[in-house]
Write a protein that holds these residues in place. Structure first.
Motif, PDB file in Angstrom:
ATOM      1  N   LEU A 184       0.753  -1.144   0.000  1.00 60.66           N
ATOM      2  CA  LEU A 184       0.088   0.048   0.087  1.00 60.66           C
ATOM      3  C   LEU A 184       0.704   1.277  -0.086  1.00 60.66           C
ATOM      4  N   GLU A 185       1.898   1.274   0.773  1.00 60.91           N
ATOM      5  CA  GLU A 185       2.734   2.311   0.666  1.00 60.91           C
ATOM      6  C   GLU A 185       3.310   2.716  -0.478  1.00 60.91           C
ATOM      7  N   LEU A 186       3.727   1.713  -1.402  1.00 65.74           N
ATOM      8  CA  LEU A 186       4.177   1.824  -2.730  1.00 65.74           C
ATOM      9  C   LEU A 186       3.123   2.464  -3.571  1.00 65.74           C
ATOM     10  N   VAL A 187       1.798   1.787  -3.418  1.00 66.58           N
ATOM     11  CA  VAL A 187       0.849   2.227  -4.182  1.00 66.58           C
ATOM     12  C   VAL A 187       0.659   3.860  -4.210  1.00 66.58           C
ATOM     13  N   LEU A 188       0.601   4.146  -2.815  1.00 67.03           N
ATOM     14  CA  LEU A 188       0.315   5.906  -2.427  1.00 67.03           C
ATOM     15  C   LEU A 188       1.551   6.569  -3.031  1.00 67.03           C
ATOM     16  N   SER A 189       2.731   5.861  -2.672  1.00 66.36           N
ATOM     17  CA  SER A 189       3.744   6.752  -3.401  1.00 66.36           C
ATOM     18  C   SER A 189       3.848   6.845  -5.096  1.00 66.36           C
ATOM     19  N   LEU A 190       3.170   5.965  -5.590  1.00 63.92           N
ATOM     20  CA  LEU A 190       3.276   5.963  -7.237  1.00 63.92           C
ATOM     21  C   LEU A 190       1.905   7.188  -7.651  1.00 63.92           C
ATOM     22  N   HIS A 191       0.837   6.986  -6.605  1.00 62.73           N
ATOM     23  CA  HIS A 191      -0.150   8.049  -6.915  1.00 62.73           C
ATOM     24  C   HIS A 191       0.344   9.533  -6.797  1.00 62.73           C
ATOM     25  N   SER A 192       1.230   9.774  -6.032  1.00 62.68           N
ATOM     26  CA  SER A 192       1.897  11.114  -5.493  1.00 62.68           C
ATOM     27  C   SER A 192       2.564  11.525  -6.715  1.00 62.68           C
TER      28      SER A 192
END
Length: 265
Positions: free
Chosen positions: A88-96
């Motif tokens: 999830l942390e990587l997913v959120l990082s990608l969305h930023s």
């Protein structure tokens, strides 16, 4: 969703592909599967999940990944293997990410597992790879194994938060099978590129690989799995150059036995 296409190559990945796709769906609306004519349920599962699935003969890791890049909807490509799951942390990082600079590539930390155990040390514990890039500037090499990204000189790199969880092998047997398989492919690549087997890479290099993985990188902290990985690292290195030596000797023998058809008058 962000303007990124997730590209996955598959071959009989029915056991793991659904979790990989579930994570990819949190990132994008474009998931491209290049399937090497799987004989299990991989094709049916990926189609049912709404992925764009293309079947292609196996031409090597780099070539098949590049085929997926060509078929992608977006220029930004996240290259993922079927046994890799974004947290999830990587997913959120990608969305930023703004994704406005095509000279930028993005490096991702990998958390690798031996069976169900997370490997924190050794060579596996230090794993990270560039997996997000813009296809207008970057492609995979055409190598049959250990493909690398071909990066222009002015490329900039940024490390992303989060991790890709890599469920690499289930047990020792699978790990050794992969070591043998990749060693042979690597040896063929070495032969084609003109690399030679010598005393250093035949005998010293495998020993140093074991010492580096198990002692210098702290693989011993991971217990029996750390020892297994160090042993397999040694075996893979040893096999690559012994296969290469065997291929060299076979090539020399063929050249020696080749008849001289020239006729002098």
């Amino acid at each position: 969703m962000i303007p990124v296409s997730v590209v996955i190559i598959t071959k009989n990945e029915a056991e793991v592909i659904l979790e990989c796709i579930a994570a990819a769906k949190m990132i994008t609306d474009d998931i491209v599967i290049i399937d090497n004519y799987s004989t299990d349920q991989t094709y049916n599962l990926t189609v049912a999940e709404g992925c764009r699935v293309y079947q292609k003969n196996w031409d090597g890791y780099g070539t098949n990944k590049n085929k997926g890049i060509e078929l992608a909807k977006y220029d930004w490509i996240l290259s993922v293997d079927a046994d890799e799951i974004a947290d999830l942390e990587l997913v959120l990082s990608l969305h930023s990410l703004k994704l406005t600079d095509p000279t930028m590539v993005y490096d991702i930390k990998f958390k690798s597992y031996f069976g169900k155990k997370l490997i924190r040390y050794g060579s596996w514990g230090r794993d990270h790879h560039i997996r997000l890039f813009n296809r207008t500037r970057v492609r995979w090499s055409q190598s049959s194994v250990h493909e690398t990204l071909l990066l222009p000189d002015d490329t900039q790199m940024q490390r992303l938060d989060g991790a890709m969880h890599h469920y690499s092998v289930k047990n020792n047997a699978e790990c050794y099978a992969k070591a043998f398989y990749y060693a042979r492919l690597s040896a063929e690549n070495y032969l084609n590129s003109g690399k030679k087997a010598n005393l250093v890479n035949l005998y010293l290099s495998p020993v140093f690989s074991f010492i580096k993985s198990y002692i210098l990188f702290g693989g011993f902290v991971d217990g029996k799995e750390g020892l297994a990985i160090a042993r397999i690292t040694y075996k893979n290195k040893w096999l690559k150059y012994h296969y290469l030596l065997r291929f060299e000797n076979t090539q020399k023998k063929k050249q020696y036995l080749k008849p001289n058809l020239a006729v002098e008058y």
